[in-house]
Design an enzyme around this catalytic site. Structure first.
Site, PDB file in Angstrom:
ATOM      1  N   SER A 128      10.680  -5.233  -2.256  1.00 19.92           N
ATOM      2  CA  SER A 128      10.299  -4.314  -1.185  1.00 19.92           C
ATOM      3  C   SER A 128      11.503  -4.004  -0.294  1.00 19.92           C
ATOM      4  CB  SER A 128       9.132  -4.908  -0.388  1.00 19.92           C
ATOM      5  OG  SER A 128       8.581  -3.962   0.496  1.00 19.92           O
ATOM      6  N   ASP A 271       2.178   1.309  -7.440  1.00 23.39           N
ATOM      7  CA  ASP A 271       2.792   1.121  -6.120  1.00 23.39           C
ATOM      8  C   ASP A 271       2.687   2.410  -5.307  1.00 23.39           C
ATOM      9  OD1 ASP A 271       4.394   0.444  -3.938  1.00 23.39           O
ATOM     10  OD2 ASP A 271       5.911  -0.554  -5.164  1.00 23.39           O
ATOM     11  N   HIS A 304       1.580  -2.233  -4.508  1.00 20.89           N
ATOM     12  CA  HIS A 304       2.878  -2.766  -4.087  1.00 20.89           C
ATOM     13  C   HIS A 304       2.928  -4.288  -4.161  1.00 20.89           C
ATOM     14  CE1 HIS A 304       6.704  -2.689  -2.004  1.00 20.89           C
ATOM     15  NE2 HIS A 304       6.248  -3.497  -1.057  1.00 20.89           N
TER      16      HIS A 304
END
Length: 327
Positions: A128, A271, A304
């Site tokens: 991330s 995601d 995600h």
């Protein structure tokens, strides 16, 4: 070997925006082989993560540890804390969080490596926002790493991501329960409708007189509120919004061409933050430059957060990089 948090004092630091900081305290932890005895892997944490990547309460224990795909018996692991993320007894809040970007954190991490006497590493990996910081580090030090592995990340924040970060900032600045309420919104972006359907199926909690999705969200809001500082959340949200290796004025090709690392892009097909379409485009651009690059995609309904859930798939992707071959 696992050591507790150690600290580096960085003096007279200037952010890209022009803010001068007399001193910044950079915390870090070392895991695995003693420094100087094995190939080095730098691991960058995500928004609510920290330098405790493995061991007791390690947030990436499934991937890093003795006998794991990033084996602490074969590698030295270095993990820095983003200054101001609130992890560690003497970590100070960053009051001027708006003046910091992912570029600045990458610069601080590189100062940390220099302090430790490290001028080259085997792997640079982050999830991330940690992957975005890894991109920024590679852009600033193109000869640093043999392997660059951004996971559920990219070299820039998209309009969609910037928009979500703006909503997060509004909640953090205006809610009476800022961390709690911002977390509720964020969880909707970290997961997907399909993930919620599989997990909850519109089930009802008789005790709470709420849907189970509601009790789950409220639990996560309360849990983060208890352990995460408001100043840290504001800073990390700003960093997530600020990823952009082109911000200094050079083009993508000018920045990426000198990078020596084999770039391993790890995307997630569901995601919503760093979408697979954006990651495939990054792969295509790097490929056009004649650079070593590979693209991998985790298949998951969990969005995600799948990089923290689908460890079997992640291990399969990482094993050829860190596994059977000698570093």
């Amino acid at each position: 070997m696992e050591k507790g948090i150690q600290h580096i004092q960085i003096s007279s630091f200037l952010t890209r925006s022009g803010l001068h900081c007399d001193t910044i305290n950079l915390g870090y932890q070392l895991f695995g082989c003693s420094l100087g005895t094995a190939p080095i892997v730098v691991v960058n944490h995500a928004l609510t993560g920290n330098s405790q990547v493995t061991g007791e309460s390690g947030w990436w224990n499934e991937a890093i540890g003795e006998g794991k795909v990033i084996d602490t018996c074969r590698y030295t692991i270095i993990a820095f804390n983003v200054p101001g993320n609130g992890y560690g007894y003497n970590d100070q809040p960053i009051d001027n969080y708006q003046d910091f970007t992912a570029y600045d954190i990458a610069k601080l991490f590189l100062y940390g490596l220099e302090f430790l006497g490290v001028d080259s590493i085997y792997g640079l990996i982050g999830g991330s926002v940690g992957g975005g910081i890894a991109w920024e580090m590679a852009a600033q030090r193109p000869l640093l790493a043999a392997h660059l592995i951004p996971v559920a990340s990219d070299w820039k924040s998209t309009d969609w991501l910037i928009a979500n970060c703006l909503i997060q900032e509004q909640i953090l600045n205006n809610s009476s329960r800022p961390v709690h309420d911002a977390r509720l919104h964020a969880m909707l972006c970290y997961r997907t409708p399909q993930s919620f359907k599989e997990k909850f199926g519109r089930s009802w909690n008789e005790t709470e007189s709420l849907y189970n999705i509601e009790t789950w969200l409220l639990h996560h809001g309360k849990k983060l509120q208890q352990r995460f500082q408001l100043s840290a959340y504001k800073l990390m949200n700003k960093l997530l919004q600020s990823i952009n290796i082109e911000a200094g004025g050079l083009s993508f090709s000018e920045i990426v061409t000198p990078i020596k690392a084999h770039v391993h892009i790890v995307a997630i097909d569901s995601d919503l933050f760093f979408t697979p379409d954006e990651n495939r485009e990054t792969y295509r651009l790097i490929k056009q430059l004649g650079k070593e690059v590979s693209y991998h995609e985790i298949n998951s309904i969990h969005g995600h957060d799948a990089f923290l859930i689908e460890f079997d798939q992640l291990e399969t992707i990482l094993k050829p990089i860190f596994g059977t071959n000698e570093p």
